[in-house]
Design a protein around this motif. Structure first.
Motif, PDB file in Angstrom:
ATOM      1  N   UNK A  98      26.753  22.931  90.282  1.00 46.93           N
ATOM      2  CA  UNK A  98      26.969  23.297  89.357  1.00 46.93           C
ATOM      3  C   UNK A  98      27.588  22.033  88.283  1.00 46.93           C
ATOM      4  N   UNK A  99      27.455  20.937  88.076  1.00 48.18           N
ATOM      5  CA  UNK A  99      28.137  19.779  87.012  1.00 48.18           C
ATOM      6  C   UNK A  99      26.613  20.155  85.735  1.00 48.18           C
ATOM      7  N   UNK A 100      27.055  20.934  84.798  1.00 43.20           N
ATOM      8  CA  UNK A 100      26.199  21.430  84.491  1.00 43.20           C
ATOM      9  C   UNK A 100      26.810  21.712  82.284  1.00 43.20           C
ATOM     10  N   UNK A 101      26.224  21.238  81.675  1.00 47.53           N
ATOM     11  CA  UNK A 101      27.278  21.953  80.378  1.00 47.53           C
ATOM     12  C   UNK A 101      27.166  22.862  80.090  1.00 47.53           C
ATOM     13  N   UNK A 118      38.809  20.655  90.957  1.00 46.91           N
ATOM     14  CA  UNK A 118      38.132  20.054  90.650  1.00 46.91           C
ATOM     15  C   UNK A 118      35.953  20.333  90.896  1.00 46.91           C
ATOM     16  N   UNK A 119      35.499  19.475  90.459  1.00 46.30           N
ATOM     17  CA  UNK A 119      33.852  19.264  90.469  1.00 46.30           C
ATOM     18  C   UNK A 119      33.472  17.812  90.671  1.00 46.30           C
ATOM     19  N   UNK A 120      32.611  17.644  91.884  1.00 49.95           N
ATOM     20  CA  UNK A 120      31.526  16.564  92.153  1.00 49.95           C
ATOM     21  C   UNK A 120      30.366  16.101  91.842  1.00 49.95           C
ATOM     22  N   UNK A 121      30.084  14.983  91.563  1.00 51.78           N
ATOM     23  CA  UNK A 121      28.397  15.001  91.012  1.00 51.78           C
ATOM     24  C   UNK A 121      28.080  13.878  91.818  1.00 51.78           C
ATOM     25  N   UNK A 122      26.642  13.675  91.963  1.00 50.96           N
ATOM     26  CA  UNK A 122      25.638  12.596  92.165  1.00 50.96           C
ATOM     27  C   UNK A 122      25.415  11.441  91.256  1.00 50.96           C
ATOM     28  N   UNK A 163      31.038  11.217  92.711  1.00 44.41           N
ATOM     29  CA  UNK A 163      31.936  10.507  92.198  1.00 44.41           C
ATOM     30  C   UNK A 163      32.958  11.890  92.074  1.00 44.41           C
ATOM     31  N   UNK A 164      33.776  12.321  92.166  1.00 46.14           N
ATOM     32  CA  UNK A 164      34.231  13.349  91.982  1.00 46.14           C
ATOM     33  C   UNK A 164      35.811  13.353  90.980  1.00 46.14           C
ATOM     34  N   UNK A 165      35.742  14.641  89.907  1.00 43.50           N
ATOM     35  CA  UNK A 165      36.242  15.308  88.923  1.00 43.50           C
ATOM     36  C   UNK A 165      37.400  15.870  88.842  1.00 43.50           C
TER      37      UNK A 165
END
Length: 330
Positions: free
Chosen positions: A203-206, A220-224, A317-319
């Motif tokens: 889901x991590x996209x502009x 929350x969202x995480x990414x590689x 990586x957690x945001x």
């Protein structure tokens, strides 16, 4: 034995996920440029040939079939369904488990969750199965799953179905377009605390942050990858990406992923002293495949990683979002 190492790369340069497929292709080609600027692989230049799968599993199989007989190594397919159909090594689903555990540990009143996922996406289906099986060991119950199709326009019924399950939290195991729609519908229907929603790396996209806007706040969202990673090699890559992409910053996980994969292939060819001789293709391909399948630990562009039994293992990586802007959770 070769004047050029040619590496085919399969990615979704068109279709529903071109927004990550194109950056993946760029990353592989950029890595080749860096390798060539530093003398190539065993003194020989490398060329990446990008082939479009259009996020179509049948096309991924066709493209793989067209190159695999004569290739020492193939990068991709980039997308999970394509990789499951035509690939050999894939990403691990352990990142979803680690992220869900961290999310629920930070919010210890979340004990029952619903998972949204696309059943035709093999990676999402595998991650959903893993979460359902293993989260109970952390005291978290998956009270239900909700299917969301790729390109689904109206996600209101999906949100209502999830809300009827009376969960404490909602895990969006979806790509950006579908995740943004589900998030908006959940917020519209009374999920006032953003902290009760967590999205996966896909889901991590502009587009996710732009479409969901202020509904992201507190979620929350995480990414590689970490877009703000301070390493010099990453910052050099970011500058090159921005120059090639109208100032945009890379956020798609395949960017460091395919850059690192190219560098790992280079290291493997060099350590194994492969020649590229067509007469030794089968032997050298098997040697490189075995070496990568259970690989050494590599120092990638954003930290260490390796493949274990063909599955990539790397840090996540957690945001948490402040408004629509993701901020790293320390």
């Amino acid at each position: 034995a070769v004047t050029e190492w040619e590496i085919p790369m399969l990615t979704a340069a068109t279709g529903a996920i071109a927004y990550v497929g194109k950056p993946a292709g760029w990353a592989a080609e950029y890595a080749a440029e860096i390798i060539n600027a530093n003398g190539g692989i065993r003194g020989v230049p490398v060329k990446v040939t990008v082939l479009d799968t259009a996020f179509d599993t049948s096309k991924a199989v066709t493209q793989m079939t067209s190159v695999v007989d004569n290739a020492l190594v193939v990068l991709g397919p980039m997308d999970a369904p394509g990789a499951e159909s035509a690939g050999y090594m894939t990403d691990s689903e352990e990142g979803d488990l680690a992220a869900a555990q961290e999310w629920t540990a930070v919010n210890d009143d979340i004990k029952k969750i619903v998972i949204f996922y696309t059943p035709t996406d093999a990676s999402q289906a595998a991650a959903t199965e893993l979460l359902t099986a293993q989260l109970p060991d952390s005291g978290i119950e998956v009270v239900g799953t909700v299917e969301v199709q790729t390109g689904q326009l109206d996600c209101s019924a999906s949100a209502i179905q999830a809300l009827n399950l009376k969960a404490d939290g909602y895990y969006l195991n979806l790509r950006a377009d579908e995740a943004a729609k589900v998030l908006t519908e959940l917020r519209k229907r009374g999920v006032d605390e953003g902290r009760r929603i967590c999205a996966t790396f896909a889901s991590y996209d502009a587009n996710y942050f732009d479409v969901a806007g202020s509904d992201c706040d507190g979620t929350y969202i995480w990414n590689k990858l970490n877009p703000d990673y301070s390493g010099e090699e990453w910052q050099t890559l970011v500058a090159a990406y921005q120059q090639a992409n109208d100032g945009q910053t890379p956020t798609a996980p395949p960017v460091p992923g395919f850059y690192d994969a190219m560098m790992a292939i280079k290291q493997g060819i060099e350590e194994l002293e492969l020649t590229g001789d067509p007469a030794k293709l089968s032997e050298e391909r098997e040697a490189l495949g075995n070496w990568l399948y259970n690989s050494p630990v590599f120092e990638g562009v954003q930290g260490s990683f390796q493949w274990v039994d063909g599955k990539k293992v790397a840090d996540v990586h957690f945001f948490q979002c402040d408004g629509s802007a993701p901020k790293a959770v320390e």
